[in-house]
Motif scaffolding. Structure first.
Motif, mmCIF file in Angstrom:
data_model
loop_
_atom_site.group_PDB
_atom_site.id
_atom_site.type_symbol
_atom_site.label_atom_id
_atom_site.label_comp_id
_atom_site.label_asym_id
_atom_site.label_seq_id
_atom_site.Cartn_x
_atom_site.Cartn_y
_atom_site.Cartn_z
ATOM 1 N N LEU A 26 0.822 -1.209 0.000
ATOM 2 C CA LEU A 26 0.000 0.000 0.000
ATOM 3 C C LEU A 26 0.860 1.265 0.000
ATOM 4 O O LEU A 26 1.807 1.357 0.786
ATOM 5 C CB LEU A 26 -0.902 0.011 1.245
ATOM 6 C CG LEU A 26 -1.930 -1.128 1.318
ATOM 7 C CD1 LEU A 26 -2.584 -1.152 2.700
ATOM 8 C CD2 LEU A 26 -2.974 -0.981 0.223
ATOM 9 N N PRO A 27 0.519 2.234 -0.852
ATOM 10 C CA PRO A 27 1.227 3.516 -0.773
ATOM 11 C C PRO A 27 0.649 4.323 0.386
ATOM 12 O O PRO A 27 -0.415 3.979 0.914
ATOM 13 C CB PRO A 27 0.864 4.182 -2.105
ATOM 14 C CG PRO A 27 -0.500 3.651 -2.408
ATOM 15 C CD PRO A 27 -0.537 2.242 -1.877
ATOM 16 N N PHE A 28 1.309 5.402 0.758
ATOM 17 C CA PHE A 28 0.687 6.299 1.723
ATOM 18 C C PHE A 28 -0.526 6.944 1.075
ATOM 19 O O PHE A 28 -0.520 7.221 -0.148
ATOM 20 C CB PHE A 28 1.664 7.380 2.191
ATOM 21 C CG PHE A 28 2.617 6.901 3.247
ATOM 22 C CD1 PHE A 28 2.156 6.444 4.471
ATOM 23 C CD2 PHE A 28 3.983 6.893 3.015
ATOM 24 C CE1 PHE A 28 3.022 5.981 5.444
ATOM 25 C CE2 PHE A 28 4.857 6.436 3.975
ATOM 26 C CZ PHE A 28 4.386 5.972 5.199
ATOM 27 N N LEU A 29 -1.538 7.167 1.859
ATOM 28 C CA LEU A 29 -2.772 7.780 1.365
ATOM 29 C C LEU A 29 -2.458 9.059 0.596
ATOM 30 O O LEU A 29 -1.742 9.930 1.102
ATOM 31 C CB LEU A 29 -3.685 8.099 2.552
ATOM 32 C CG LEU A 29 -4.982 8.833 2.231
ATOM 33 C CD1 LEU A 29 -5.922 7.952 1.422
ATOM 34 C CD2 LEU A 29 -5.677 9.287 3.503
ATOM 35 N N GLY A 30 -2.952 9.143 -0.639
ATOM 36 C CA GLY A 30 -2.770 10.345 -1.445
ATOM 37 C C GLY A 30 -1.499 10.353 -2.261
ATOM 38 O O GLY A 30 -1.242 11.298 -3.005
ATOM 39 N N GLU A 31 -0.705 9.306 -2.138
ATOM 40 C CA GLU A 31 0.562 9.262 -2.886
ATOM 41 C C GLU A 31 0.519 8.213 -3.996
ATOM 42 O O GLU A 31 1.436 7.415 -4.152
ATOM 43 C CB GLU A 31 1.735 8.988 -1.936
ATOM 44 C CG GLU A 31 1.973 10.135 -0.968
ATOM 45 C CD GLU A 31 3.264 9.983 -0.184
ATOM 46 O OE1 GLU A 31 3.981 8.978 -0.362
ATOM 47 O OE2 GLU A 31 3.538 10.875 0.637
ATOM 48 N N GLY A 32 -0.572 8.199 -4.734
ATOM 49 C CA GLY A 32 -0.640 7.265 -5.860
ATOM 50 C C GLY A 32 -1.782 6.287 -5.700
ATOM 51 O O GLY A 32 -2.302 6.089 -4.599
ATOM 52 N N ASP A 33 -2.137 5.684 -6.845
ATOM 53 C CA ASP A 33 -3.306 4.818 -6.900
ATOM 54 C C ASP A 33 -2.863 3.387 -7.188
ATOM 55 O O ASP A 33 -3.245 2.801 -8.189
ATOM 56 C CB ASP A 33 -4.252 5.351 -7.997
ATOM 57 C CG ASP A 33 -5.613 4.691 -7.900
ATOM 58 O OD1 ASP A 33 -5.917 4.147 -6.827
ATOM 59 O OD2 ASP A 33 -6.340 4.695 -8.903
ATOM 60 N N ALA A 34 -2.026 2.835 -6.342
ATOM 61 C CA ALA A 34 -1.500 1.482 -6.552
ATOM 62 C C ALA A 34 -2.640 0.471 -6.557
ATOM 63 O O ALA A 34 -3.635 0.653 -5.848
ATOM 64 C CB ALA A 34 -0.505 1.152 -5.455
ATOM 65 N N PRO A 35 -2.507 -0.617 -7.356
ATOM 66 C CA PRO A 35 -3.570 -1.634 -7.413
ATOM 67 C C PRO A 35 -3.861 -2.270 -6.054
ATOM 68 O O PRO A 35 -4.957 -2.769 -5.805
ATOM 69 C CB PRO A 35 -3.018 -2.665 -8.399
ATOM 70 C CG PRO A 35 -1.591 -2.320 -8.642
ATOM 71 C CD PRO A 35 -1.384 -0.905 -8.265
ATOM 72 N N GLY A 36 -2.871 -2.224 -5.179
ATOM 73 C CA GLY A 36 -3.059 -2.797 -3.842
ATOM 74 C C GLY A 36 -4.188 -2.142 -3.066
ATOM 75 O O GLY A 36 -4.809 -2.787 -2.215
ATOM 76 N N ILE A 37 -4.482 -0.894 -3.360
ATOM 77 C CA ILE A 37 -5.542 -0.200 -2.598
ATOM 78 C C ILE A 37 -6.898 -0.850 -2.886
ATOM 79 O O ILE A 37 -7.675 -1.117 -1.968
ATOM 80 C CB ILE A 37 -5.581 1.309 -2.940
ATOM 81 C CG1 ILE A 37 -4.261 1.973 -2.568
ATOM 82 C CG2 ILE A 37 -6.739 1.990 -2.217
ATOM 83 C CD1 ILE A 37 -4.161 3.451 -2.957
ATOM 84 N N ALA A 38 -7.149 -1.128 -4.181
ATOM 85 C CA ALA A 38 -8.423 -1.773 -4.544
ATOM 86 C C ALA A 38 -8.475 -3.190 -3.974
ATOM 87 O O ALA A 38 -9.506 -3.627 -3.446
ATOM 88 C CB ALA A 38 -8.583 -1.797 -6.054
ATOM 89 N N ALA A 39 -7.356 -3.894 -4.056
ATOM 90 C CA ALA A 39 -7.317 -5.273 -3.536
ATOM 91 C C ALA A 39 -7.543 -5.280 -2.029
ATOM 92 O O ALA A 39 -8.245 -6.147 -1.485
ATOM 93 C CB ALA A 39 -5.977 -5.922 -3.882
ATOM 94 N N TRP A 40 -6.966 -4.313 -1.351
ATOM 95 C CA TRP A 40 -7.132 -4.184 0.109
ATOM 96 C C TRP A 40 -8.601 -3.945 0.448
ATOM 97 O O TRP A 40 -9.169 -4.585 1.333
ATOM 98 C CB TRP A 40 -6.239 -3.038 0.597
ATOM 99 C CG TRP A 40 -6.384 -2.615 2.018
ATOM 100 C CD1 TRP A 40 -6.786 -1.387 2.467
ATOM 101 C CD2 TRP A 40 -6.097 -3.391 3.207
ATOM 102 N NE1 TRP A 40 -6.769 -1.346 3.845
ATOM 103 C CE2 TRP A 40 -6.351 -2.563 4.308
ATOM 104 C CE3 TRP A 40 -5.659 -4.700 3.420
ATOM 105 C CZ2 TRP A 40 -6.178 -3.000 5.632
ATOM 106 C CZ3 TRP A 40 -5.494 -5.144 4.741
ATOM 107 C CH2 TRP A 40 -5.744 -4.296 5.812
ATOM 108 N N ASN A 41 -9.234 -3.038 -0.278
ATOM 109 C CA ASN A 41 -10.647 -2.747 -0.032
ATOM 110 C C ASN A 41 -11.530 -3.957 -0.334
ATOM 111 O O ASN A 41 -12.491 -4.217 0.391
ATOM 112 C CB ASN A 41 -11.087 -1.529 -0.853
ATOM 113 C CG ASN A 41 -10.787 -0.223 -0.129
ATOM 114 O OD1 ASN A 41 -11.641 0.302 0.582
ATOM 115 N ND2 ASN A 41 -9.573 0.278 -0.270
#
Ligand SMILES: Cc1cc2nc3c(=O)[nH]c(=O)nc-3n(C[C@H](O)[C@H](O)[C@H](O)COP(=O)(O)O)c2cc1C
Length: 180
Positions: free
Chosen positions: A49-64
């Motif tokens: 996960l990137p820090f919030l607001g520092e990019g839209d890595a695919p991990g964010i969607a997978a995490w959600n």
């Protein structure tokens, strides 16, 4: 009884050499013997996960997506400077609806059982409408670990883990009814 609950055991630390996988596996081992839910380890480190607001890595969607698939949580919490890790706080901040109206238990460790970190987490969970249960197993770096690195839990904790899981599953089932 309706279908089994899905409960995620969330590892709160990501540093190299962390002990959280040992603690998480131990909790999962006790939980699996109950047969009352599907328990799985959810490792924040896997999502990059990137820090919030520092990019839209695919991990964010997978995490959600992972969080959305869960009915409840057990947080494995370690105390860093009297609070939770930055990694856990960031991972929490990277989701919102996926947390709402679910239940959680906390298992913490540190020099004073990770109590200060756990209490901080309770405040955060309130904002996300996660109902954190009362029973809170606390593990000591001095008496439940060898050399602060090899996890050797005392037997006294098993009962508390089961009590916490009783509360998490009961509340998770109840809260599921208001999400449907
Ligand atoms: C940056 C940092 C800060 C820490 N601060 C505390 C603290 O305030 N209180 C405490 O009891 N332990 C503290 N510790 C000790 C950790 O709780 C201990 O190293 C624990 O094993 C960390 O969990 P982990 O191995 O899963 O990363 C700290 C450790 C680190 C790395």
């Amino acid at each position: 009884m309706s279908e089994k609950l899905n409960i995620g055991v969330i590892l709160g630390s990501t540093r190299e050499g962390r002990v959280s996988p040992q603690v998480g596996e131990w909790v999962k081992g006790i939980a699996d013997k109950r047969g009352d839910a599907n328990y799985e380890i959810v490792d924040i480190a896997d999502y990059k996960l990137p820090f919030l607001g520092e990019g839209d890595a695919p991990g964010i969607a997978a995490w959600n997506e992972k969080l959305a698939s869960l009915d409840g949580f057990v947080f494995i919490v370690q105390e860093y400077n009297h609070s939770i890790t930055g990694a856990l706080k960031n991972a929490i901040d990277l989701a919102r609806e996926a947390w709402n109206n679910k239940a959680a238990g906390i298992v913490s460790y540190g020099s004073t059982g990770g109590a200060r970190a756990a209490e901080h987490l309770r405040g955060i969970l309130g904002e996300l409408m996660v109902a954190d249960v009362r029973t809170h197993p606390t593990l000591s770096l001095f008496t439940d670990f060898e050399n602060f690195s090899v996890f050797k839990p005392q037997n006294i904790h098993d009962e508390n883990i089961n009590l916490m899981l009783d509360q998490v599953t009961t509340w998770s089932r109840a809260l599921k009814t208001i999400r449907q």
